[in-house]
Each structure stands twice: as structure tokens, then as C-alpha cells.
Write a protein that holds these residues in place. Sequence first.
Motif, PDB file in Angstrom:
ATOM      1  N   ASP A 281       0.811  -1.246  -0.188  1.00 55.64           N
ATOM      2  CA  ASP A 281      -0.072  -0.060  -0.030  1.00 55.64           C
ATOM      3  C   ASP A 281       0.987   1.229   0.032  1.00 55.64           C
ATOM      4  O   ASP A 281       0.721   2.182  -0.674  1.00 55.64           O
ATOM      5  CB  ASP A 281      -1.076   0.072   1.278  1.00 55.64           C
ATOM      6  CG  ASP A 281      -1.842   1.146   1.193  1.00 55.64           C
ATOM      7  OD1 ASP A 281      -2.334   1.518   0.176  1.00 55.64           O
ATOM      8  OD2 ASP A 281      -2.221   1.501   2.297  1.00 55.64           O
ATOM      9  N   ASN A 284       2.454   1.634  -3.487  1.00 52.43           N
ATOM     10  CA  ASN A 284       1.362   1.846  -4.484  1.00 52.43           C
ATOM     11  C   ASN A 284       0.525   3.044  -4.422  1.00 52.43           C
ATOM     12  O   ASN A 284       0.220   3.911  -5.278  1.00 52.43           O
ATOM     13  CB  ASN A 284       0.260   0.832  -4.457  1.00 52.43           C
ATOM     14  CG  ASN A 284       0.610  -0.548  -5.004  1.00 52.43           C
ATOM     15  OD1 ASN A 284       1.712  -0.603  -5.879  1.00 52.43           O
ATOM     16  ND2 ASN A 284       0.028  -1.581  -4.635  1.00 52.43           N
ATOM     17  N   ASN A 285       0.858   3.836  -3.156  1.00 49.30           N
ATOM     18  CA  ASN A 285       0.015   4.997  -2.745  1.00 49.30           C
ATOM     19  C   ASN A 285       1.198   5.908  -1.880  1.00 49.30           C
ATOM     20  O   ASN A 285       0.759   6.434  -0.813  1.00 49.30           O
ATOM     21  CB  ASN A 285      -1.376   4.813  -2.000  1.00 49.30           C
ATOM     22  CG  ASN A 285      -2.157   3.847  -2.797  1.00 49.30           C
ATOM     23  OD1 ASN A 285      -2.868   4.437  -3.739  1.00 49.30           O
ATOM     24  ND2 ASN A 285      -2.401   2.813  -2.358  1.00 49.30           N
TER      25      ASN A 285
END
Length: 364
Positions: A281, A284-285
Amino acid sequence: MDGKRWWFMVVVVAACWWNGVVGQAQAPAIWVMGDSLVDSGNNNFLNSVAKANYYPYGIDYYRGPSGRFTNSRTFSDLLGDWLGIAAPPPFSDPLSAGNRILGGLNYASAAGGIIDESGQYYGDRFSLNQQVVNFETTLSQLRNMMSPTNLTQLLSNSIVVMVFGSNDYINNYLMPNLYASSRNYNPQAFANLLLNHYARQLQALYSVGLRKFFLAGLGPLGCIPNQLATGQAPAGRCVDTVNQIIGPFNEGLRRLVGQFNDGSHPGAMFVYGNTYGVFGDILNNPARYGFTVRDRACCGLGRNQGQITCLPLLAPCFNRDQFVFWDAFHPTQAANAVLAQRAYSGSTTDAYPINVQQLAQLRL
């Protein structure tokens, strides 16, 4: 510190205050076992090449270089903050004796693996087997300091944090020139080998009275600068083959947690930490967490600053809170803070079947 990073840290501090973490211990002790991701200085006292007792390691730590493989604090240090427990001293430190051990000890060792041979070319290190033996040494000391009833209470309410497996892949399975593991085992069979070793030592720790376990899974090793530096992935992408290889270990560790919680270990709770999912996470972000650099190290040389890891006196990046990775293998304190917060208070996606806050509250 940019606005997003500042706001994230405000939220973390506020959450700590709201949960009563600051100044209030939620468990009597924390016992940390693992590798360089949570080593707090054990390898300083070993004849090992794997050491972080020099600048710029610890550049942001109040004690300077301490043996932690990051710019400041590790995952277990920060998880201890959430629990209201001071970071336990390293087992190998001669000063770790008497009352200093009552709040727990750190047994983690850089280059140590689940199986003894992992990381052997770095020299001395404590494997999982040896760390369990070292804990039993501590247990002998505690028996001389406490009544049996008090010791039972201490052990049953303590939190055990275990972070293992990275070296069994990075410094074993993924090094076919030095190890035969990848020739002798397919990924599933190698994961089974590791998990069988792991299960035996978990059983040993349960048998001496420990009851609350947090078992961290592997992060996406195919995304660390060391692996990106191999050039086996397109620019901006992780090495998918490496991430696929470690998949069976994470899946098996989660199943193992379920098996250990099925009634075969009464009075105990085992928690699986989904490091892979949380770190994925972050990658990806990154902007959500205030990161701007996710594909190279803050301190290192070569492609992705991951071909040669952080050398003595090598100047690191200045905007360290914006980097996910500190060196070729390890996260920055900023990334460790996200991992710790999600382990402590995250959903069942982050920590299964309960999180560490709930684990501490259990009365087993």
C-alpha cells in the motif's frame, strides 16, 4: 518536513494520546526476535560483517549509530511506543542484566534466518534457533529474580514480536551461486522447510510460558533497492519473480497462525502481520503517506542506490522522511512508523485475526 508528513505524524501522536499509550504500558514486557529489520545492536557484539554501528546509520536517532539498520528507529521500537513500552536493550549487551531485563529484551540479529545456514557468509549471527536458546538463558535469570507466579504472569501477558524470513531468501534462496536451496527446493517446498522450523521454535516458546505472539510476514522483497538494482524488472516496476517466490511463505505463515489458534495451544494467541500488504500500500500510494521516493535508497551507491549499501560516512539523502527505503534492504523510520501503526491498530487485513492493540488487551 512537508505538510503531508507533518499531518501524518500529528495523527500518529494524537492516536497514541487517545489510546492512552503515552506513559501507560499495555503489557509488562516486549520480547523481540528477528533479523536486521529489528536488530537493536546485538550484532555490535558479534564477529559479524553485518553491522550498523557507524554513521550515517542512526543519523536521526538520539543516540546516533546504535546498531539499528535505519536512520533512526525500527519497526519494533515504534510498535513498543504504541504499547507504551520502552525499546528493550539488546541481549548481547553485557549491561542487559538485572532489572534491565524485566521489560523485555531484543534478540534480533542482522543476517539471521529461520534456518541456521542463511546469511552465514556475514560471519556470526543469531539464527532463530539461537535466539530461542538465548531467550531460555534470560528465562533462567528471571527464575532467580521472580516468584513462579509472577514469572508466569509476566510471560503470559508479554508481547512477542518475531520478524523472520528475509535472510532465508535474500541471503540464501536467491543466491544460487552460494547456496543450493533453489536447486534443491521449489518455492513451495522451501517455504514448507522454513515454516516447519518456525513452527518448532514457536512451540518451544509456547512451552516455556509465552502466550501472545505477533509474527510478521515478509514484505515485497522484489521491490527493495537491492533487488531493483539487478535490472531484472522494467523501470518503475518491482521484480515480480521474487515477489512470487516469497508468496508461499506468507500464505503458509498465515495458515500456521490459524492452526496454532485452533485450540491446539490453549491460552495463547498468534497474530499474523501482513507486512506485504501494508508495504504494498505504501509503494502503490506513496503520496498518501508523504513519500516521494519509493524506488531507490536514501543511502547507498549504484543503480537505485542499491548495488552497494550504506557505507561508513557516506552522505545520505537530506529529505529522509520522503524516502521509503533507507538503504539497499531496510525501510526508513518513516516507513517503519506506518508498518507499526497498522500492526497496532489496523484492520484484519493488516493484522490477523486481531491487531496488536487487541492482543495486548486479551486476558488469556
